[in-house]
Design a protein around this motif. Sequence first.
Motif, short mmCIF file in Angstrom:
data_model
loop_
_atom_site.label_atom_id
_atom_site.label_comp_id
_atom_site.label_asym_id
_atom_site.label_seq_id
_atom_site.Cartn_x
_atom_site.Cartn_y
_atom_site.Cartn_z
N LYS A 80 -18.37 -6.30 -5.06
CA LYS A 80 -17.14 -7.08 -4.93
C LYS A 80 -17.41 -8.49 -5.44
O LYS A 80 -18.29 -9.19 -4.93
N ASP A 83 4.55 -2.82 14.37
CA ASP A 83 4.08 -1.45 14.13
C ASP A 83 2.64 -1.42 13.60
O ASP A 83 2.13 -0.37 13.21
N ASN A 97 1.12 3.53 2.17
CA ASN A 97 1.78 3.82 3.46
C ASN A 97 2.73 2.72 3.93
O ASN A 97 3.34 2.85 4.99
N GLY A 115 -4.36 -7.86 3.94
CA GLY A 115 -5.20 -8.54 2.96
C GLY A 115 -5.36 -7.74 1.68
O GLY A 115 -5.54 -8.33 0.61
N SER A 116 -5.29 -6.42 1.76
CA SER A 116 -5.46 -5.61 0.54
C SER A 116 -4.30 -5.83 -0.42
O SER A 116 -4.50 -5.96 -1.63
N THR A 123 0.87 -1.19 0.00
CA THR A 123 0.00 0.00 0.00
C THR A 123 0.90 1.23 0.00
O THR A 123 2.09 1.14 0.33
N THR A 138 1.47 -8.77 7.02
CA THR A 138 1.77 -7.88 8.16
C THR A 138 0.52 -7.57 8.98
O THR A 138 0.54 -6.70 9.84
N THR A 139 -0.59 -8.24 8.67
CA THR A 139 -1.80 -8.17 9.51
C THR A 139 -2.23 -9.61 9.77
O THR A 139 -1.53 -10.56 9.39
N THR A 147 -5.25 -18.62 1.49
CA THR A 147 -6.45 -19.04 0.75
C THR A 147 -6.31 -18.88 -0.76
O THR A 147 -5.58 -18.01 -1.23
P1 NAD Z 1 -5.32 -3.85 4.83
O1 NAD Z 1 -4.46 -4.78 4.08
O2 NAD Z 1 -6.23 -2.99 4.03
O3 NAD Z 1 -4.42 -2.94 5.77
C1 NAD Z 1 -4.99 -1.84 6.44
C2 NAD Z 1 -3.96 -0.73 6.56
O4 NAD Z 1 -2.96 -1.11 7.50
C3 NAD Z 1 -3.24 -0.46 5.24
O5 NAD Z 1 -3.09 0.91 5.06
C4 NAD Z 1 -1.90 -1.12 5.44
O6 NAD Z 1 -0.87 -0.52 4.69
C5 NAD Z 1 -1.67 -0.94 6.93
N1 NAD Z 1 -0.81 -1.96 7.52
C6 NAD Z 1 -0.82 -3.27 7.28
N2 NAD Z 1 0.09 -3.89 8.03
C7 NAD Z 1 0.70 -2.93 8.76
C8 NAD Z 1 1.74 -2.96 9.74
N3 NAD Z 1 2.30 -4.11 10.16
N4 NAD Z 1 2.13 -1.79 10.27
C9 NAD Z 1 1.54 -0.63 9.91
N5 NAD Z 1 0.54 -0.54 9.00
C10 NAD Z 1 0.14 -1.70 8.43
O7 NAD Z 1 -6.23 -4.61 5.91
P2 NAD Z 1 -6.54 -6.14 6.16
O8 NAD Z 1 -7.60 -6.14 7.17
O9 NAD Z 1 -5.32 -6.92 6.40
O10 NAD Z 1 -7.11 -6.66 4.76
C11 NAD Z 1 -8.41 -6.34 4.33
C12 NAD Z 1 -8.64 -6.82 2.92
O11 NAD Z 1 -8.26 -8.19 2.78
C13 NAD Z 1 -10.09 -6.75 2.49
O12 NAD Z 1 -10.19 -6.31 1.17
C14 NAD Z 1 -10.56 -8.20 2.59
O13 NAD Z 1 -11.65 -8.49 1.77
C15 NAD Z 1 -9.31 -8.94 2.20
N6 NAD Z 1 -9.24 -10.31 2.72
C16 NAD Z 1 -9.21 -11.31 1.81
C17 NAD Z 1 -9.12 -12.62 2.25
C18 NAD Z 1 -9.05 -13.73 1.24
O14 NAD Z 1 -8.91 -14.88 1.59
N7 NAD Z 1 -9.12 -13.42 -0.04
C19 NAD Z 1 -9.06 -12.91 3.62
C20 NAD Z 1 -9.09 -11.85 4.52
C21 NAD Z 1 -9.16 -10.55 4.06
#
Ligand code: NAD
Length: 354
Positions: free
Chosen positions: A138, A160, A44, A97-98, A42, A119-120, A127
């Motif tokens: 979607k 972080d 950021n 996940g994004s 992303t 990182t989340t 998957t």
């Molecule tokens: P995200 O990936 O959108 O992250 C949210 C924010 O946190 C982003 O700005 C990212 O840059 C920031 N970030 C991430 N890790 C960080 C870290 N360690 N330190 C600081 N900032 C960090 O959020 P998410 O909840 O991980 O993912 C959501 C997306 O994933 C949705 O679109 C969802 O539909 C998808 N998803 C898909 C599956 C699948 O199996 N296909 C499963 C779960 C989620």
Amino acid sequence: MTAGAFTYQALPMRVVFGPGRLADLHAEVSELGLHRLLVLATPNQRTLADRVAGLLGDRAAGVFAGARMHVPAEVAAAGRNQAREVDADGCVAIGGGSTIGLGKAIALETGLPVVAVPTTYSGSEMTPIWGITDARRKRTGRDPAVLPRSVLYDPDLTTDLPAALSGTSGINAIAHAVESLYAPDTSPVIELFAEEGIRCLAAALPAIAADPSDRDARSEALRGAWLCGACLGATTMSLHHKLCHVLGGTFDLPHAPTHAVVLPHVAAFNLPAAPAAHAALCRALRTDHPARALADLATAVGAPRSLAELGLREADLPEVIEQVLAQPYANPRTPTHGDLDALLTAAHSGSRSR
Ligand code: NAD
């Protein structure tokens, strides 16, 4: 199906886990025979993406730091174009996940292999599920081509992750495991993964809320997220994921906080009809009232309480219900229009699930 019968399809997944293991990324892509990797992130997490490109050295072909929530179709197209321009032979998706979803969207059309560095706690890396958002809808699907070839989990990369997002992302992971426990295609392996994954996250998330730099808690949470992600990858999700899919895809609600608000309400609705899942959750959460314990956990990690807080208008609820009723899906109880109205009204206002 006869009681006790099941089918389990193991996914071809390589997992590398441990603090500091980002340093093994170069060896990992070499092992896979990849030479020109496009690093995805992303905006950021651009600095982290540049660090990863540095670690890849002459195997880095470029950085695309344009990933966005719910993988808008135009972002997927831009990522694909850059992969083509730099002649990439694979992608390293570092982020949540994004970003991993962007890697999958690129893989879906190009077949380029993905190496995921989560990182989340979203679990997407485990998957074969992809999702692309176009014109407020979607679309999702399953395709073995998008399953990452290798997943490198380094808990140090999560320290972080802000406390609030850590909590909601962890509950997002728990939601995968909860729904896998009453999935029509659950199995003994998945039940073990789910119970242990939920136990790890329920123990670690309050510790992370108190001290986001707690490395032991970060390791335990990421281990839980891995197990819960494997549950998501191996089973069919139900009402909870359906609701969150509509709320995210159509109303652009933030993914992880939406899961945290909705899960206790769906658990209160479904668990009376899913005794084995109820029993597993009682053990994992050390409680007699799992739906209440999930609501307490959401409160303990500082998650938002209501869909209203996340920006959903009460006037949007009928469209959510209409979309959720439009496509049938497996669920331990078949919700009526009235059930969904009651559940969503409670989740919207933030009243406690019973
Ligand atoms: P995200 O990936 O959108 O992250 C949210 C924010 O946190 C982003 O700005 C990212 O840059 C920031 N970030 C991430 N890790 C960080 C870290 N360690 N330190 C600081 N900032 C960090 O959020 P998410 O909840 O991980 O993912 C959501 C997306 O994933 C949705 O679109 C969802 O539909 C998808 N998803 C898909 C599956 C699948 O199996 N296909 C499963 C779960 C989620």
